[in-house]
Each structure stands twice: as C-alpha cells, then as structure tokens.
Design an enzyme around this catalytic site. Structure first.
Site, PDB file in Angstrom:
ATOM      1  N   ASP A 241      -2.754 -35.698 -13.778  1.00  0.00           N
ATOM      2  CA  ASP A 241      -3.614 -36.866 -13.925  1.00  0.00           C
ATOM      3  C   ASP A 241      -4.773 -36.578 -14.887  1.00  0.00           C
ATOM      4  O   ASP A 241      -5.361 -35.488 -14.838  1.00  0.00           O
ATOM      5  CB  ASP A 241      -4.175 -37.209 -12.530  1.00  0.00           C
ATOM      6  CG  ASP A 241      -4.864 -38.560 -12.481  1.00  0.00           C
ATOM      7  OD1 ASP A 241      -4.187 -39.573 -12.711  1.00  0.00           O
ATOM      8  OD2 ASP A 241      -6.077 -38.601 -12.204  1.00  0.00           O
ATOM      9  N   GLU A 290       6.542 -18.335 -13.010  1.00  0.00           N
ATOM     10  CA  GLU A 290       6.850 -17.437 -11.883  1.00  0.00           C
ATOM     11  C   GLU A 290       8.098 -17.907 -11.152  1.00  0.00           C
ATOM     12  O   GLU A 290       8.629 -17.206 -10.307  1.00  0.00           O
ATOM     13  CB  GLU A 290       5.672 -17.410 -10.881  1.00  0.00           C
ATOM     14  CG  GLU A 290       4.431 -16.708 -11.396  1.00  0.00           C
ATOM     15  CD  GLU A 290       3.205 -16.962 -10.510  1.00  0.00           C
ATOM     16  OE1 GLU A 290       3.345 -17.560  -9.418  1.00  0.00           O
ATOM     17  OE2 GLU A 290       2.099 -16.586 -10.935  1.00  0.00           O
TER      18      GLU A 290
HETATM   19  C1  NOJ Z   1      -4.802 -42.130 -13.882  1.00  0.00           C
HETATM   20  C2  NOJ Z   1      -3.990 -42.707 -12.771  1.00  0.00           C
HETATM   21  O1  NOJ Z   1      -2.743 -43.099 -13.281  1.00  0.00           O
HETATM   22  C3  NOJ Z   1      -4.786 -43.866 -12.228  1.00  0.00           C
HETATM   23  O2  NOJ Z   1      -4.029 -44.603 -11.307  1.00  0.00           O
HETATM   24  C4  NOJ Z   1      -6.051 -43.331 -11.614  1.00  0.00           C
HETATM   25  O3  NOJ Z   1      -6.853 -44.419 -11.199  1.00  0.00           O
HETATM   26  C5  NOJ Z   1      -6.857 -42.504 -12.614  1.00  0.00           C
HETATM   27  N1  NOJ Z   1      -6.020 -41.595 -13.340  1.00  0.00           N
HETATM   28  C6  NOJ Z   1      -7.919 -41.690 -11.910  1.00  0.00           C
HETATM   29  O4  NOJ Z   1      -7.344 -40.671 -11.147  1.00  0.00           O
END
Ligand code: NOJ
Length: 591
Positions: A241, A290
């Site tokens: 993310d 790993e």
């Molecule tokens: C990207 C994610 O896809 C989204 O859903 C989220 O709100 C933001 N990152 C923050 O984590």
C-alpha cells in the site's frame, strides 16, 4: 457467435514490443480438476490473473453482515471455476475500519469479525489445493491509531523514544496551537492532528492512520517480521500500500503545502517517492528470497512518471508495480495503444512484467465509467461528477458502459503481463450510486466538504457493496443477515445465480476468457497488427497467432481472417456474408 470466413489474406504489418525475461505462463491446473500441486516456479506471477477480494464485501460466512474468511473458503470453488491464478486480499487485520481496514491495529492477526489465524491457515491451504496463490495487502506507511505502538507513544509523552516510531512535532504559534505545517491529508482536512499534550502527529490519510517513521530501525525490523510471519503461513506475495510514501525527509522548518506542490517529484521530494525508499524494498527483497519460490510483491505507487514507477518493479526491490493508466483513460483506441506501448517499454527496462487494472476498490467500476461522458484529458476522478450529482440515470448509458467494459476486459486479458481483476467485475457490476449519506463509510466522504469532493466524489463505498450471489434472500446470498452496505434491487439480475449458465452473461465471458487465456498464453510479447489497427480499431497479436481486435468506435468493421475464439458481443454479418466486428466489441482470433 457466427464463424467468420477469411476476410483479409494479406499478411499484417507488425511492430514488436517485447518484454525481456519473459516466459510462457505456468498457471495452476484447469478449473474443475482435483487438488492441484502448485509449482515452485519463481516466475508464476509474471502473467498471473489476480482476483482482488475486498474481504468485508465478498462473502459472509458468519451471518453478521460482514464478509469473512469462512465466506471466502466457501467460495473457493467459484474462484476455481472462474479460473484465476491468485487472489489478493485487501486488509483483513484487526481494525476500527476508519479506512476500510487500511488502518491496521495489528499486522500479525486477523480481525475477529473476519476470522481467526486458524481460519486463515485453512483458507491458505484450501486456496493452494485449488491451485490458487494467495497475496495479502501490507500497509507500511501508517498503522491505525489503535496500534500498540501508537498507544504507547501517546502514553509516553513528548520526547519519549516511543514517539520516535511515528512522526510527532511541536506545533507552531505562541503555544504550539497551530499545526507544524498547513498540509492537507489525502482524504481532505489537515494532515496533522494535535494530541492531548499539545504535540501533533502526521497522517497522510485519515487522522486514525498515523504515519510511521521509517528512519526508525524498529519500524523496519517489525515489518520484516511481519513479512516472514505471513510468508511462513503460506502467503505467496504482498500488495504494498502507498509504496511511494514510506521514506520522508522532514527538515526542522517544514515547507508549506504551496511549496511542496512546486517541488519536483524526482526522488528528492520530502514526502513522496524519495530515492531512499528503495533501500527499504531491497531489505524486503532479501526476505522474499528466503523462501521457495521467492515471495512476490506488487507496489501501489502513484508516482510522477513511468520511469519512476519502474524503480518499484525492480527485481532488487518489490519486483512488480501497478500500472493504473487504464483506470484513468477514456475508452479510446489511441489512448489504449499509447498506454500499452509505454508500459511494455517500461517493464522491459526493469525485467518485470506489466500489470493491467481496470477496476479496484478505490475507483468507480469500469462498466460505469465507460457509460459516462469521456474525460478528454480533464483531471478529475472518472465518475466522480456523476456520483456527486446523485448518479442520475439520464447521465449514463449503462448498456454502452457494460458493452465497452466487456470489450476492454477482453483487450486487457490479451495483453502480456498480469491482469488484476476486482471482485464483481466478472458479473459486469455497475457502481452503486444510490447509497444514503448516513450509510456511507468511506472517510473520503466524511472528511471532505461538498466543494472539494471533485476528486474523490462521494468516496469509494459504491464499489465496495457486498457481492450478490443469489437472486433473492437476505443480502442476495452474501450472508444470512444483511450486508454492511445497502445493496440495490438491481443486484438480483447481476447475481452469480442469475448469470451462471447464461451464455450471454458477463460471468460466462470471464470464465471463457480465462480458460482460453490459459491455453493461448505464451511469451510476454505483443505485436501491433498495423494493417487492422486503424482509426478506432486496435489489433494485437501474441505468440502463436493469438489475435485480439477491439473496435472502440460505433460502426462495424471487417474482421481479419482467422478462427474466432471468443467475442465480447455477438459478431455481425456484412452484405457479402463476411463477419463484422461491431462497435465497442473485442474478438479473439487464432490466425
Ligand atoms: C491505498 C488503498 O488502496 C486505499 O484504499 C487506502 O485508503 C489508502 N491506500 C490508504 O491506506
């Protein structure tokens, strides 16, 4: 579907765009057979079809209105029949759901409303037995404000080592009553929040999502532990993310948001896409290696250029990065061709494979986007204006939107590289626009005022409404007792039950496309068929003569010679009996 007669014997002029290091796909066994042995092939991900599950909205096994691991386990036969190579699970960790689970309380546990670690293991085993790999979401930029470390930081007070794991600052003004900078969070509203003792902490997203300090060795070490924790439990890969935000350089005097906006995002920006972020991913890569096969990763990295994105896809880093270009493009031949050419060229520079995405949990579903007026370069989130207006029926051509979506999906699935599908797109679902304000959950709705909703619209709830499995029943078969977001009546006709067995349904199209793709897939090479790629038409050829031709326009065009394998809409016949490719249609041929 009519069978074509050869219409064009002339050999096609071609332009080759090849990604190096590419191999033929080695996917899991065909759907329907018994337990499958997953291979140790380290390249399994390169051309995989990955199905994104938003766990709270996929299937509810416990009957509390929230999707869960039991629900996923019960639908593995469905996933297998669909023919996907892997599933990617959006966060299932303990969370107060301030941001749909992207606010994580504990990175090494399962939210009790979603299941247990034992159920996770059961799911992982069952998926693997079905020949499906498992990718989990990892959220390293921020935790939730309920994470043990953040609670310790609050308790320990200013100047404590506990605060060092996050980004705390004193405020400006005579008594520190002003935030350290005027920055705005990604969901609207300030990016700094003051705590009781007067200090402020940084949150790029909601205030319940404090940003980690990635200069802190404990933060780095803890994520390595998390990667091993899930890898040891059989997880095959990670979706990372906001991969571009971890490394930050916060000088004593912070720049204003106006100054930040002027700074180039070339690796030196204080907050975004800093070069040293790749040191973090080089450490992660050592953990991935790993394992046998090495664990994989795909970066969600919204960066300024394809070149900057390529760094995340380096084999010394995460190995793959999402390309979101199709998400923001109009349904248009020139745009699609440019995007494909650019991205294949870009992945060729890293040795990674390309990724293709038409829908996910953050954007308006593509069946809806393509039924709305084109953006023509305007920089607003596609579909946002329509949603803000309340989703008026006179503003959308739903039939055309779905027809184009089916054509775009067949185009996508014919491309070299991996395709990321979002749950429900295989049913041709439209965005649910009719969600009453008081039932909305997305912070992008709650944190923004009507005026600054132009980018995010009313948020992302409309794409996260629990899936319809049956025509009737509580929550259309999602569970036994309602759904956490309201489902519209029209879900009955787009339920799995309604589409299953219907030769014209979108579900049947996806199943057939994925089955064929498995048999047709070859090296990661694409050749544009210049002879047939004119005007609104794009034709591409893959090794072995697999041809995909898309008519982005309205008027039917002649189909090239070849055996028609599949088409996203019925073909037509010209006056001479020759087959025609209607508007907004893709056909796959073998030539
Ligand atoms: C990207 C994610 O896809 C989204 O859903 C989220 O709100 C933001 N990152 C923050 O984590």
């Amino acid at each position: 579907m009519s069978t074509p007669t050869p219409s064009s014997p002339a050999p096609a002029e071609t332009t080759a765009v090849t990604a190096p290091g590419s191999t033929a796909a080695t996917g899991p066994a065909a759907a329907g057979s018994d337990a499958v042995e997953l291979t140790a092939d380290p390249t399994w991900w390169r051309q995989a079809v990955v199905y994104q599950i938003y766990p709270r909205s996929f299937a509810d096994g416990s009957g509390d209105g929230i999707g869960d691991l039991r629900g996923i386990i019960s639908r593995i036969p469905y996933l297998r029949r669909l023919g996907v190579d892997a599933v990617w699970l959006s966060p299932f960790y303990p969370s107060a759901l301030a941001d749909g689970g992207y606010d994580v309380d504990d990175y090494r546990d399962v939210d009790p409303r979603i299941g247990t670690l034992e159920e996770f293991d059961e799911m992982s085993r069952a998926l693997h037995e079905a020949g499906i790999r498992l990718i989990v979401d990892i959220v390293p930029n921020h935790s939730s404000n309920r994470h043990a470390w953040f609670r310790e930081a609050l308790a320990a007070g200013p100047g404590s080592p506990e605060r060092e794991r996050y980004i705390f600052r004193d405020g400006l003004g005579e008594h520190g009553e002003l935030p350290p900078a005027d920055w705005t969070s990604a969901f609207g509203g300030p990016a700094w929040t003051q705590v009781e003792d007067g200090q402020w902490y940084l949150h790029t997203f909601a205030r319940e999502q404090p940003d980690f300090n990635w200069d802190h060795p404990e933060v780095r070490e803890d994520f390595l532990t998390t990667l091993r924790f899930w890898s040891d439990r059989g997880v095959d890969g990670f979706r990372v993310d906001v991969a571009q935000c971890l490394a930050k350089h916060l000088a004593e005097d912070l720049p204003s948001s106006a100054e930040l906006a002027e700074m180039p995002q070339d690796g030196t920006h204080p907050l975004v896409d800093r070069d040293e972020v790749h040191e973090i991913y080089a450490e992660w890569r050592r953990v991935f290696e790993e394992y046998t096969p090495p664990r994989t990763a795909v970066a969600e990295a919204w960066v300024s250029s394809p070149e900057r994105r390529a760094k995340y896809a380096s084999p010394r880093g995460l190995g793959q990065a999402f390309n979101f270009d199709l998400l923001t493009a109009d349904f248009e031949a020139d745009a699609f061709r440019r995007i494909v050419t650019d991205n294949l060229r870009q992945s060729a520079t890293t040795g990674s494979s390309s990724t293709w995405v038409l829908s996910n949990h953050d954007v308006v579903r593509h069946a809806t986007r393509y039924g709305l007026p084109p953006l023509q370069g305007r920089e607003v989130k596609q579909g946002a204006e329509w949603i803000i207006a309340g989703g008026p029926e006179e503003g959308i051509d739903r039939e055309l939107g779905l027809r184009r979506a089916r054509a775009a999906t067949l185009f996508e699935l014919a491309l070299p590289g991996s395709a990321y599908l979002y749950q429900g797109e295989e049913l041709g679902l439209h965005e649910v626009a009719e969600i009453p304000d008081e039932q909305r959950q997305d912070p992008a709705f709650w944190r923004t005022t009507a005026e600054d909703r132009s980018f995010d619209g009313l948020g992302r709830d409309g794409t996260r409404v629990p899936l319809p499995w049956t025509r009737e029943g509580s929550s259309f078969g999602f569970g036994t007792d309602g759904a956490h977001l309201p489902q519209p009546a029209w879900f009955a006709d787009v339920s799995v039950e309604a589409e299953d067995g219907d030769p014209a349904s979108t579900l049947t199209l996806y199943r057939e496309a994925l089955r064929l793709r498995r048999t047709l897939q070859g090296a990661e090479e694409l050749t544009w068929d210049e002879e047939h790629s004119t005007g609104d038409v794009l034709a591409l050829v893959r090794p072995g003569g697999w041809t995909s031709i898309t008519n982005f326009g309205d008027a039917p065009v002649p189909l090239p010679a070849g055996e028609v394998l599949l088409s996203s809409a019925p073909l037509e016949e010209g006056p001479d009996g020759a087959p025609l490719l209607p508007g907004a249609t893709t056909a796959w041929l073998r030539r």
